[in-house]
Design an enzyme around this catalytic site. Sequence first.
Site, short mmCIF file in Angstrom:
data_model
loop_
_atom_site.label_atom_id
_atom_site.label_comp_id
_atom_site.label_asym_id
_atom_site.label_seq_id
_atom_site.Cartn_x
_atom_site.Cartn_y
_atom_site.Cartn_z
N HIS A 194 0.87 5.17 1.14
CA HIS A 194 0.21 6.22 1.91
C HIS A 194 0.30 7.52 1.10
CE1 HIS A 194 0.31 4.06 5.89
NE2 HIS A 194 1.32 3.44 5.31
N HIS A 226 0.84 -1.20 0.00
CA HIS A 226 0.00 0.00 0.00
C HIS A 226 0.87 1.24 0.00
CE1 HIS A 226 0.68 -1.39 4.13
NE2 HIS A 226 0.68 -0.11 4.50
#
Length: 269
Positions: free
Chosen positions: A257, A255
Amino acid sequence: PHNEEANAQEIFAANDGSIFDNIISGKWDSKRKNLDDVNPDVFAFHDINPTAPVHFLVIPTHKNGLSMLRQAKEEHIKVLGELAYTAGQKGAQLSPDGFRVVVNDGKDGCQSVGHLHLHVLGGRQLIWPPGVKGKELTSEVAEEPKDKYGFTIFNNLLDGTWPCDKVYEDEKVLCFKDISPQAKVHMLIIPKAKPIDGKEGFGIPQLRLAQDKHKELLGTLLYQAGRLGKEHCPNGFRVVINDGPQGCQSVYHLHLHIIGGEPLGWPAA
Ligand code: 5GP
């Protein structure tokens, strides 16, 4: 022009990225040689002001219009993928227990050189959050899962089993708001392919485990992060990828951010 363009012009009026051009050409500091001898499109070198024991930058050898991440267009996806892939491979090599990739964009993101660059930080336990002003810092470490291709919390969000505050979705990626925001804007963007799909699938538990075949997906994630960052944080933002325990990774489903909406600080580790 839009506000963000005016901003960018202001930041980079006196800075056309020639600092990095001099490093690439070898005109400056022969010690800052290319750490990556594999890919001619990518140049990696130690930061002159390191903020961690390992701190190097990965940049496109040919800037090709990429002063800032927000400027990335679909035609840049290939080189963005190469940059992210190199950052992951070199990061794991130079900081085996974990590392962090940081891309600063614009004023709020503390960008200082107008030639897109990925910071790779490691060599010690990094802290969280990454350079957000007025936040209590922690270096709590989540345990590394035994099966990195196992189930993660993000499967529930992708399945719709758990709700999430969706920001953007297409056939490849999902972007949603972080449940524990560290700044006014804090979103995550993830590949839809789950690590639980198995090693033969398209899931990527962490950046260092991305394979050659994932480069396009990595590029797409960075491109979308730039696009969404620009849309939600016109004054600048920071994209962060945590890898492994020292990088503060807590969910083993790759992922990115996207953090911004306010002026961020530096260092980011
Ligand atoms: P990491 O430390 O692995 O880079 O970051 C994982 C992030 O996922 C954390 O910032 C955490 O707040 C966020 N997160 C964990 N679980 C959930 C969830 O169920 N929903 C949302 N929206 N975010 C989550």
